[in-house]
Scaffold this motif. Structure first.
Motif, PDB file in Angstrom:
ATOM      1  N   ALA A  62      29.630   0.581 -12.083  1.00 39.69           N
ATOM      2  CA  ALA A  62      29.252   0.630 -10.664  1.00 39.69           C
ATOM      3  C   ALA A  62      29.995   1.739  -9.935  1.00 39.69           C
ATOM      4  CB  ALA A  62      29.531  -0.724 -10.011  1.00 39.69           C
ATOM      5  N   MET A  63      31.265   1.945 -10.245  1.00 39.61           N
ATOM      6  CA  MET A  63      32.026   2.991  -9.571  1.00 39.61           C
ATOM      7  C   MET A  63      31.532   4.379  -9.964  1.00 39.61           C
ATOM      8  SD  MET A  63      34.106   1.604  -7.477  1.00 39.61           S
ATOM      9  CE  MET A  63      32.633   0.599  -7.172  1.00 39.61           C
ATOM     10  N   VAL A  64      31.170   4.565 -11.218  1.00 40.68           N
ATOM     11  CA  VAL A  64      30.629   5.865 -11.634  1.00 40.68           C
ATOM     12  C   VAL A  64      29.298   6.133 -10.940  1.00 40.68           C
ATOM     13  CG1 VAL A  64      29.713   7.150 -13.604  1.00 40.68           C
ATOM     14  CG2 VAL A  64      31.854   5.889 -13.831  1.00 40.68           C
ATOM     15  N   VAL A  65      28.459   5.109 -10.838  1.00 39.86           N
ATOM     16  CA  VAL A  65      27.190   5.266 -10.120  1.00 39.86           C
ATOM     17  C   VAL A  65      27.449   5.632  -8.657  1.00 39.86           C
ATOM     18  CG1 VAL A  65      25.146   4.032  -9.291  1.00 39.86           C
ATOM     19  CG2 VAL A  65      25.893   3.768 -11.659  1.00 39.86           C
ATOM     20  N   LEU A  66      28.446   5.004  -8.041  1.00 44.08           N
ATOM     21  CA  LEU A  66      28.751   5.271  -6.635  1.00 44.08           C
ATOM     22  C   LEU A  66      29.161   6.730  -6.423  1.00 44.08           C
ATOM     23  CD1 LEU A  66      29.220   4.187  -3.735  1.00 44.08           C
ATOM     24  CD2 LEU A  66      31.567   3.660  -4.443  1.00 44.08           C
ATOM     25  N   VAL A  67      30.100   7.217  -7.213  1.00 42.14           N
ATOM     26  CA  VAL A  67      30.582   8.585  -6.991  1.00 42.14           C
ATOM     27  C   VAL A  67      29.508   9.615  -7.341  1.00 42.14           C
ATOM     28  CG1 VAL A  67      33.001   7.929  -7.280  1.00 42.14           C
ATOM     29  CG2 VAL A  67      31.710   8.690  -9.270  1.00 42.14           C
ATOM     30  N   LEU A  68      28.694   9.340  -8.367  1.00 40.44           N
ATOM     31  CA  LEU A  68      27.622  10.271  -8.703  1.00 40.44           C
ATOM     32  C   LEU A  68      26.510  10.239  -7.655  1.00 40.44           C
ATOM     33  CD1 LEU A  68      27.279   9.904 -12.586  1.00 40.44           C
ATOM     34  CD2 LEU A  68      28.469  11.668 -11.276  1.00 40.44           C
ATOM     35  N   ALA A  69      26.272   9.079  -7.055  1.00 35.96           N
ATOM     36  CA  ALA A  69      25.280   9.005  -5.980  1.00 35.96           C
ATOM     37  C   ALA A  69      25.714   9.848  -4.789  1.00 35.96           C
ATOM     38  CB  ALA A  69      25.075   7.550  -5.561  1.00 35.96           C
ATOM     39  N   TYR A  70      26.998   9.853  -4.483  1.00 36.96           N
ATOM     40  CA  TYR A  70      27.490  10.684  -3.388  1.00 36.96           C
ATOM     41  C   TYR A  70      27.336  12.163  -3.711  1.00 36.96           C
ATOM     42  CZ  TYR A  70      29.307   7.703   0.293  1.00 36.96           C
ATOM     43  OH  TYR A  70      29.402   6.858   1.360  1.00 36.96           O
ATOM     44  N   VAL A  71      27.573  12.541  -4.952  1.00 33.73           N
ATOM     45  CA  VAL A  71      27.376  13.939  -5.331  1.00 33.73           C
ATOM     46  C   VAL A  71      25.907  14.323  -5.215  1.00 33.73           C
ATOM     47  CG1 VAL A  71      27.551  15.589  -7.237  1.00 33.73           C
ATOM     48  CG2 VAL A  71      29.410  13.977  -6.830  1.00 33.73           C
ATOM     49  N   ALA A  72      25.013  13.429  -5.640  1.00 33.02           N
ATOM     50  CA  ALA A  72      23.584  13.719  -5.542  1.00 33.02           C
ATOM     51  C   ALA A  72      23.153  13.869  -4.082  1.00 33.02           C
ATOM     52  CB  ALA A  72      22.779  12.600  -6.214  1.00 33.02           C
ATOM     53  N   LEU A  73      23.661  13.006  -3.193  1.00 33.13           N
ATOM     54  CA  LEU A  73      23.330  13.124  -1.777  1.00 33.13           C
ATOM     55  C   LEU A  73      23.874  14.430  -1.193  1.00 33.13           C
ATOM     56  CD1 LEU A  73      23.907   9.501  -0.406  1.00 33.13           C
ATOM     57  CD2 LEU A  73      21.739  10.730  -0.584  1.00 33.13           C
ATOM     58  N   ALA A  74      25.103  14.768  -1.569  1.00 38.39           N
ATOM     59  CA  ALA A  74      25.685  16.021  -1.072  1.00 38.39           C
ATOM     60  C   ALA A  74      24.906  17.222  -1.572  1.00 38.39           C
ATOM     61  CB  ALA A  74      27.150  16.115  -1.502  1.00 38.39           C
ATOM     62  N   LEU A  75      24.438  17.166  -2.809  1.00 36.22           N
ATOM     63  CA  LEU A  75      23.629  18.267  -3.348  1.00 36.22           C
ATOM     64  C   LEU A  75      22.322  18.401  -2.571  1.00 36.22           C
ATOM     65  CD1 LEU A  75      23.156  20.441  -5.486  1.00 36.22           C
ATOM     66  CD2 LEU A  75      22.233  18.654  -6.983  1.00 36.22           C
ATOM     67  N   LEU A  76      21.696  17.279  -2.249  1.00 33.16           N
ATOM     68  CA  LEU A  76      20.460  17.315  -1.474  1.00 33.16           C
ATOM     69  C   LEU A  76      20.696  17.940  -0.100  1.00 33.16           C
ATOM     70  CD1 LEU A  76      17.477  16.536  -1.110  1.00 33.16           C
ATOM     71  CD2 LEU A  76      18.263  14.277  -0.335  1.00 33.16           C
ATOM     72  N   VAL A  77      21.777  17.531   0.564  1.00 32.57           N
ATOM     73  CA  VAL A  77      22.103  18.086   1.877  1.00 32.57           C
ATOM     74  C   VAL A  77      22.379  19.587   1.770  1.00 32.57           C
ATOM     75  CG1 VAL A  77      23.799  18.052   3.745  1.00 32.57           C
ATOM     76  CG2 VAL A  77      22.945  15.902   2.792  1.00 32.57           C
ATOM     77  N   ALA A  78      23.107  19.996   0.721  1.00 33.47           N
ATOM     78  CA  ALA A  78      23.435  21.409   0.555  1.00 33.47           C
ATOM     79  C   ALA A  78      22.190  22.249   0.309  1.00 33.47           C
ATOM     80  CB  ALA A  78      24.416  21.579  -0.598  1.00 33.47           C
ATOM     81  N   VAL A  79      21.275  21.738  -0.492  1.00 33.08           N
ATOM     82  CA  VAL A  79      20.041  22.488  -0.767  1.00 33.08           C
ATOM     83  C   VAL A  79      19.206  22.624   0.499  1.00 33.08           C
ATOM     84  CG1 VAL A  79      17.865  22.438  -2.030  1.00 33.08           C
ATOM     85  CG2 VAL A  79      20.004  21.902  -3.208  1.00 33.08           C
TER      86      VAL A  79
END
Length: 432
Positions: free
Chosen positions: A223-240
């Motif tokens: 669950a913690m790995v999913v949480l931190v990777l989900a934040y990276v995915a959201l940040a990538l979307l915002v950056a793009v």
């Protein structure tokens, strides 16, 4: 079949059931893939940041230094400004985009030969990890030896330039690596990644004596790995989206390839109520949204948290909403992947411990410290925009406490909707 054909056909040696031999070539492939992937990401980010134009063929040493720092290695800065002047410099920052790429490649390569198995002997796992560790150490030492260079600092035109030329005090700053410390921290980083991979991967085998712990540890770690990777995915979307709508494509690409998780995981901690102390002075700057830079660019150390950010822009309160929603989602995921016998209060404890450790790790990895200065005749800074400080440090133990509190609440709440999900060991009467 004729006797001749049977005699010529090679006879396979009997395989030992449940044991897979992991030789040196597969370990070498894992290490080379990880180091190459990290180097490519680091080089791309540094190119986008303009490091390809550094003088004296410095690009390759800077790439090596970036990879070294990404795995916990130590890069030391040094300065020289002649007999009558002194330079001082320091840098503490981890390019977490490079770190994340290396971690994913190492974990995937380590787990690949172990898939589709329930149990593995401790000696087998240790031997496989040791082969990877030996080759990783050799590669890391090679990178550390290549990560050294010296730059001349441009003081511009005018009186300062004339004075430094007259007194032979032209400032220079360089970097090198502490090879023993780099090797030690790099091996610790590797060990942590391999252990985490075994804890997180659902199909990864464990020694028989550790199987009884997987019901409590593995779902929470996943669950913690999913949480931190989900934040990276959201940040990538915002950056793009920002790259497309606002321009500055090259600068945004540099942030993505070097420090996207730094921003994403700082946003996670801010959303959970963590306070960071920070300051930006002089020519330094942070690749962060403008409002964060405004909070930090003050004469003294400033508190960076949701309250101080929202004082400049109220929309930043959405960080708390995003953190709460994603945390409840991973709490549900953890409960749904756990055996049915686990009670709601146990889910709360498991997630509380896991999130506290996650917050500790993210806060330690997200610290930033950079400073540079030039003094002449022992009297302060000579001006010319040649001194500055960049500081960002968390209030660590309050962050750990907040992580435990949020985890306890989310773990308990997430257990209730998971009752409707069929789970391992479930019987007719479902109780959280």
């Amino acid at each position: 079949m004729s006797p001749r054909i049977a005699r010529d056909r090679p006879v396979a040696a009997p395989a030992r059931r449940g044991v897979v031999r992991h030789g040196w070539p597969p370990a070498l492939a894992v290490v080379l893939a990880a180091l190459l992937g990290m180097a490519v990401v680091a080089a791309g980010g540094l190119w986008a940041a303009g490091a390809a134009d550094l003088p004296g063929n410095a690009f390759a040493p800077v790439v090596c230094a970036t990879v070294v720092t990404a795995v916990g290695g130590t890069v030391e800065l040094s300065g020289n400004a002649g007999a009558l002047a002194r330079t001082n410099a320091g840098l503490t920052v981890v390019p977490l985009s490079v770190t994340l790429v290396g971690a994913l490649v190492v974990a995937g390569g380590f787990l690949r030969p172990l898939r589709h198995r329930a149990v593995a002997a401790a000696g087998e796992l240790a031997g496989w990890a040791a082969r990877i560790g030996v080759l990783w150490l050799l590669g890391l030492v090679g990178l550390a030896l290549g990560a050294r260079h010296t730059f001349a600092v441009d003081v511009g035109d005018g009186t300062l330039s004339d004075l430094t030329g007259l007194l032979d005090t032209a400032p220079r700053v360089g970097f090198t690596t502490d090879v023993p410390l780099t090797a030690g921290y790099g091996l610790l980083w590797l060990a942590g990644i391999l252990v985490l991979a075994l804890l997180v991967a659902p199909g990864a085998p464990l020694p028989g004596r550790l199987l009884r712990f997987q019901a409590s540890v593995r779902p929470a770690a996943y669950a913690m790995v999913v949480l931190v990777l989900a934040y990276v995915a959201l940040a990538l979307l915002v950056a793009v989206v920002a790259m497309i709508t606002r321009g500055h494509a090259r600068g945004t690409l540099a942030v993505i390839l070097l420090g996207l998780p730094n921003l994403a995981w700082t946003a996670l901690t801010l959303g959970l109520g963590v306070t960071w102390d920070g300051r930006v002075e002089g020519p330094f700057g942070l690749p962060v949204p403008r409002v964060l830079a405004e909070v930090l660019r003050t004469p003294d150390v400033s508190a960076l948290n949701l309250r101080t950010i929202a004082a400049h822009d109220g929309r930043w309160w959405w960080l708390a909403v995003v953190a709460a929603v994603l945390l409840l989602a991973v709490a549900f995921l953890m409960a749904a992947r756990s055996p049915a016998r686990i009670r709601a209060w146990q889910h709360a404890v498991h997630l509380g411990v896991a999130l506290a450790l996650t917050m500790l790790t993210l806060c330690l990895a997200g610290r930033v410290r950079a400073h540079y200065g030039l003094s002449l005749l022992g009297i302060g800074d000579v001006g010319g925009n040649l001194s500055g400080e960049l500081l960002l440090r968390p209030r660590l133990w309050s962050a750990v406490g907040l992580g435990a509190l949020w985890g306890l609440i989310a773990g308990f709440l997430g257990a209730w909707p998971a009752r409707a999900v069929p789970r391992r060991g479930e019987v007719a009467a479902r109780r959280p």
